[in-house]
Design an enzyme around this catalytic site. Structure first.
Site, short mmCIF file in Angstrom:
data_model
loop_
_atom_site.label_atom_id
_atom_site.label_comp_id
_atom_site.label_asym_id
_atom_site.label_seq_id
_atom_site.Cartn_x
_atom_site.Cartn_y
_atom_site.Cartn_z
N PRO A 2 -1.24 65.17 5.03
CA PRO A 2 -1.93 66.47 5.16
C PRO A 2 -3.39 66.34 4.76
CG PRO A 2 0.10 66.69 3.87
CD PRO A 2 -0.13 65.23 4.08
N GLU A 3 -4.27 66.86 5.60
CA GLU A 3 -5.69 66.87 5.29
C GLU A 3 -6.10 68.33 5.02
OE1 GLU A 3 -8.00 64.54 8.10
OE2 GLU A 3 -6.27 63.28 8.55
N HIS A 91 15.48 65.34 -0.36
CA HIS A 91 14.17 64.94 -0.89
C HIS A 91 13.44 66.08 -1.60
CE1 HIS A 91 14.96 61.44 1.54
NE2 HIS A 91 14.88 62.12 2.66
N ARG A 110 8.60 60.49 0.62
CA ARG A 110 8.05 59.23 0.13
C ARG A 110 7.59 59.28 -1.32
NH1 ARG A 110 4.60 56.12 4.48
NH2 ARG A 110 4.74 54.59 2.81
#
Ligand SMILES: [Zn+2]
Length: 292
Positions: A2-3, A91, A110
């Site tokens: 994500p930016e 997750h 992750r």
């Protein structure tokens, strides 16, 4: 990852759900998320506090909590925040119960995402001052400011855009999109851009980010809206991810290369490759510069 546009999209969706509510219960299921604090320490510091404001700095979500306490949350590669997910997603790293019955899950396959506790406005400002340059939407982010950042630098301009301490919030996708819009090759040494190129690049960074915000972000891997929906900006990329496809402006194939260690997409017709200092145009023994 994500930016700025993706984090801003989450912020806009999440703010009305969390502001003026209290963090009733915080369960941190993954000790990596809260490091260096232990999960119980961070949870104790947050629990019972009212959310006064949900802001954004660069790619960070900034939670302003009652009592001058802040949480700087970074989603890193694969983080997302889901409201009232049912069933709870795999997750899930953090579970937050809010007052008036809402539940949030911070999901991160992750596990690179983090939440950092900052005590007091001074500590918060110092944290970001050490990590982030100006926001591209800040009025002080001018062509002249870019020129000052780039002065004397032989590093490729793309590396400058990716450096969060120089420009906050731009990552691999929006750097490529902005450089394409500005007609600047990502390998061009930052310190050798002309004044006109700095001006075009400043505009282009803002335009690329705004287009991403307007489309509610891009989903490449795991980015999700607060309600689990994917972003749509990936369908509007001008160059990113389009290797071998025709350039939207000139029809030449977009090429992929590595710049600043990252997969980079370029139209080398619209974004002419910088000439190496001292290099002669190929096959002309230096009589006349090749037309570009
Ligand atoms: Zn082109």
């Amino acid at each position: 990852m994500p930016e700025l546009p993706e984090v801003e999209t989450i912020r806009r969706q999440l703010a009305p759900l969390v502001e003026a509510r209290t963090l009733r219960e915080v369960e941190i299921l993954d000790p990596r998320w809260s490091r260096p604090l232990a999960p119980a320490e961070l949870a104790a510091a947050l629990t019972g506090r009212r959310v006064e404001h949900l802001g954004r700095r660069g790619k960070y979500l900034l939670w302003t909590l009652a009592g001058d306490v802040y949480l700087a949350q970074h989603l890193r590669m694969t983080g997302s925040v889901l409201a009232d997910p049912d069933p709870e997603p795999a997750h899930t790293r953090v579970r937050i119960q809010l007052s008036r019955g809402r539940c949030l899950a911070i999901v991160d396959p992750r596990r690179f995402g983090t939440g950092e506790l900052l005590l007091g406005g001074d500590a918060m400002e110092a944290f970001f001052a050490a990590r982030l340059g100006l926001e591209p939407f800040d009025e002080r982010f001018t062509a002249e400011h870019l020129r000052t950042l780039a002065r004397g630098s032989k590093a490729p301009i793309k590396a400058l855009l990716l450096d969060q301490r120089k420009v906050a919030g731009v990552g691999n996708i929006y750097a490529d999109e902005a450089l394409f819009r500005a007609g600047i090759h990502p390998r061009r040494p930052a310190g050798r851009l002309t004044g006109a190129q700095h001006a075009r690049l400043r505009e282009a960074v803002g335009e690329a980010l705004q287009a991403g915000i307007d489309a509610r972000g891009a989903t490449i891997d795991d980015f999700r809206h607060v309600d689990g929906v994917r972003g749509s900006f990936q369908d509007q990329f001008l160059v990113y991810g389009r290797a071998g496809e025709p350039c939207v402006t000139c029809g030449s194939p977009v090429v992929k290369m590595v710049v600043a260690g990252r997969g980079t997409y370029v139209c080398e017709r619209c974004q002419p490759r910088p000439r190496r200092p001292g290099a002669r145009p190929a096959g002309r023994s230096g009589r006349q510069p090749a037309p570009r």
